[in-house]
Design an enzyme around this catalytic site. Structure first.
Site, PDB file in Angstrom:
ATOM      1  N   LYS A 169     -15.725  -7.876   5.785  1.00 20.29           N
ATOM      2  CA  LYS A 169     -14.682  -8.702   6.320  1.00 20.29           C
ATOM      3  C   LYS A 169     -14.590  -8.308   7.873  1.00 20.29           C
ATOM      4  O   LYS A 169     -15.309  -7.694   8.386  1.00 20.29           O
ATOM      5  CB  LYS A 169     -13.504  -7.729   5.772  1.00 20.29           C
ATOM      6  N   SER A 172      -2.630  -8.112   3.073  1.00 27.65           N
ATOM      7  CA  SER A 172      -2.868  -7.978   4.652  1.00 27.65           C
ATOM      8  C   SER A 172      -3.103  -9.232   5.311  1.00 27.65           C
ATOM      9  O   SER A 172      -2.675  -9.536   6.359  1.00 27.65           O
ATOM     10  CB  SER A 172      -3.924  -6.917   4.967  1.00 27.65           C
ATOM     11  N   ARG A 224      -1.898  -6.061  -8.382  1.00 26.80           N
ATOM     12  CA  ARG A 224      -1.135  -6.712  -8.072  1.00 26.80           C
ATOM     13  C   ARG A 224      -0.646  -8.033  -9.217  1.00 26.80           C
ATOM     14  O   ARG A 224       0.431  -8.129  -9.376  1.00 26.80           O
ATOM     15  CB  ARG A 224      -1.186  -7.566  -6.634  1.00 26.80           C
ATOM     16  N   HIS A 242       0.671  -1.319   0.066  1.00 27.32           N
ATOM     17  CA  HIS A 242      -0.147   0.145  -0.004  1.00 27.32           C
ATOM     18  C   HIS A 242       0.823   1.370   0.085  1.00 27.32           C
ATOM     19  O   HIS A 242       0.674   2.366  -0.700  1.00 27.32           O
ATOM     20  CB  HIS A 242      -1.100   0.092   1.328  1.00 27.32           C
TER      21      HIS A 242
HETATM   22  N1  COA Z   1      -0.026  -4.279  -2.156  1.00 30.59           N
HETATM   23  C1  COA Z   1      -0.195  -5.098  -1.327  1.00 30.59           C
HETATM   24  N2  COA Z   1      -1.374  -5.653  -0.893  1.00 30.59           N
HETATM   25  C2  COA Z   1      -2.608  -5.019  -1.655  1.00 30.59           C
HETATM   26  C3  COA Z   1      -2.185  -3.888  -2.446  1.00 30.59           C
HETATM   27  C4  COA Z   1      -0.950  -3.647  -2.737  1.00 30.59           C
HETATM   28  N3  COA Z   1      -0.576  -2.670  -3.702  1.00 30.59           N
HETATM   29  N4  COA Z   1      -3.524  -3.673  -2.945  1.00 30.59           N
HETATM   30  C5  COA Z   1      -4.420  -4.346  -2.310  1.00 30.59           C
HETATM   31  N5  COA Z   1      -3.708  -5.225  -1.481  1.00 30.59           N
HETATM   32  C6  COA Z   1      -4.527  -6.223  -0.675  1.00 30.59           C
HETATM   33  C7  COA Z   1      -5.015  -5.710   0.540  1.00 30.59           C
HETATM   34  O1  COA Z   1      -4.040  -6.094   1.508  1.00 30.59           O
HETATM   35  C8  COA Z   1      -6.060  -6.477   0.769  1.00 30.59           C
HETATM   36  O2  COA Z   1      -5.762  -7.724   1.345  1.00 30.59           O
HETATM   37  P1  COA Z   1      -6.825  -8.810   2.229  1.00 30.59           P
HETATM   38  O3  COA Z   1      -7.991  -9.086   1.529  1.00 30.59           O
HETATM   39  O4  COA Z   1      -5.875  -9.836   2.865  1.00 30.59           O
HETATM   40  O5  COA Z   1      -7.069  -7.674   3.547  1.00 30.59           O
HETATM   41  C9  COA Z   1      -6.815  -7.190  -0.522  1.00 30.59           C
HETATM   42  O6  COA Z   1      -5.720  -6.799  -1.459  1.00 30.59           O
HETATM   43  C10 COA Z   1      -7.808  -6.233  -0.918  1.00 30.59           C
HETATM   44  O7  COA Z   1      -7.644  -5.005  -1.054  1.00 30.59           O
HETATM   45  P2  COA Z   1      -8.350  -3.926  -0.358  1.00 30.59           P
HETATM   46  O8  COA Z   1      -7.782  -2.254  -0.996  1.00 30.59           O
HETATM   47  O9  COA Z   1      -8.296  -3.695   1.047  1.00 30.59           O
HETATM   48  O10 COA Z   1      -9.597  -3.760  -1.031  1.00 30.59           O
HETATM   49  P3  COA Z   1     -10.970  -4.275  -0.426  1.00 30.59           P
HETATM   50  O11 COA Z   1     -11.406  -5.091  -1.507  1.00 30.59           O
HETATM   51  O12 COA Z   1     -11.101  -4.717   0.712  1.00 30.59           O
HETATM   52  O13 COA Z   1     -11.720  -2.888  -0.569  1.00 30.59           O
HETATM   53  C11 COA Z   1     -12.882  -1.225  -1.743  1.00 30.59           C
HETATM   54  C12 COA Z   1     -12.068  -2.200  -1.827  1.00 30.59           C
HETATM   55  C13 COA Z   1     -12.524  -0.278  -0.261  1.00 30.59           C
HETATM   56  C14 COA Z   1     -12.589  -0.218  -2.795  1.00 30.59           C
HETATM   57  C15 COA Z   1     -14.367  -1.811  -1.775  1.00 30.59           C
HETATM   58  O14 COA Z   1     -14.588  -2.674  -0.958  1.00 30.59           O
HETATM   59  C16 COA Z   1     -15.513  -0.500  -1.653  1.00 30.59           C
HETATM   60  O15 COA Z   1     -15.448   0.288  -2.482  1.00 30.59           O
HETATM   61  N6  COA Z   1     -16.130  -0.604  -0.631  1.00 30.59           N
HETATM   62  C17 COA Z   1     -17.227   0.235  -0.303  1.00 30.59           C
HETATM   63  C18 COA Z   1     -18.719  -0.363  -0.719  1.00 30.59           C
HETATM   64  C19 COA Z   1     -18.982  -0.332  -2.335  1.00 30.59           C
HETATM   65  O16 COA Z   1     -18.896   1.051  -2.522  1.00 30.59           O
HETATM   66  N7  COA Z   1     -19.195  -1.469  -2.846  1.00 30.59           N
HETATM   67  C20 COA Z   1     -19.263  -1.368  -4.293  1.00 30.59           C
HETATM   68  C21 COA Z   1     -17.877  -1.306  -5.109  1.00 30.59           C
HETATM   69  S1  COA Z   1     -18.235  -1.580  -6.742  1.00 30.59           S
END
Ligand code: COA
Length: 158
Positions: free
Chosen positions: A42, A128, A90, A18
């Site tokens: 989550k 994560s 990624r 990140h």
């Molecule tokens: N390097 C290392 N790890 C990375 C990374 C990077 N560059 N980018 C993402 N990751 C990992 C994160 O650590 C995370 O790991 P985990 O699943 O083990 O916790 C995983 O990839 C997912 O990434 P994250 O960025 O936390 O995405 P998410 O899927 O949890 O959330 C949101 C993404 C916040 C954009 C999405 O959930 C959201 O928009 N939520 C609001 C509700 C909404 O509007 N929903 C409709 C969306 S269309």
């Protein structure tokens, strides 16, 4: 007009992957907001306030602010006048999900754009969850997260 962007995620906890995206995108945009999502799907290890405090400790860049939100990302973006979302890619495995989110957000969110950064190859396997798992079993996480995050993880998982 200032170019501002939004970097949303769970950040449970923030990793070097990140931080790489934050550094690179904050060099391109005038203002970057890290938006920590309160995601009911989550089961986070750290509360949203704990995640915010950890990010504050490890991100000290003038043009970066940290915020939290719940509900739809596009609503948060509209309420705060963001027209650009940053995400890291990624591997190919991220593509389908990110593509779907990007198009959904564009449809829901007044043509909001998502800009993707290719994650540095050093962190392309990182997540994560993986960091939490390695820490839980006593593995060395020093190359995955900063010391402050490592201490918080060790404290929580002991
Ligand atoms: N390097 C290392 N790890 C990375 C990374 C990077 N560059 N980018 C993402 N990751 C990992 C994160 O650590 C995370 O790991 P985990 O699943 O083990 O916790 C995983 O990839 C997912 O990434 P994250 O960025 O936390 O995405 P998410 O899927 O949890 O959330 C949101 C993404 C916040 C954009 C999405 O959930 C959201 O928009 N939520 C609001 C509700 C909404 O509007 N929903 C409709 C969306 S269309």
């Amino acid at each position: 007009m200032k170019k501002k962007a939004l970097y949303p995620g769970s950040f449970d906890p923030i990793t070097y992957g990140h931080l790489d995206i934050i550094k690179r995108s904050s060099e391109i945009f005038d203002e970057l907001t890290i938006a920590i999502v309160d995601n009911p799907d989550k089961n986070p290890l750290f509360s949203i306030e704990e995640r915010k405090k950890l990010i504050k400790k490890v991100v000290q860049v003038d043009n970066v602010t940290i915020d939290t939100f719940s509900g739809l990302l596009v609503q948060y973006a509209a309420d705060n006048s963001f027209q650009t979302i940053i995400r890291g890619l990624r591997a190919v495995s991220d593509f389908d999900y990110e593509f779907q989110m990007s198009l959904t957000n564009r449809r829901l969110g007044n043509n909001i754009d998502t800009i993707f950064f290719m994650t540095d190859e050093k962190y392309s396997y990182l997540s994560s969850s993986i960091v939490k798992q390695v820490c839980r079993y006593g593995g060395d996480i020093s190359s995955f997260v900063p010391d402050e995050v490592s201490s918080a993880l060790k404290g929580r998982l002991k």
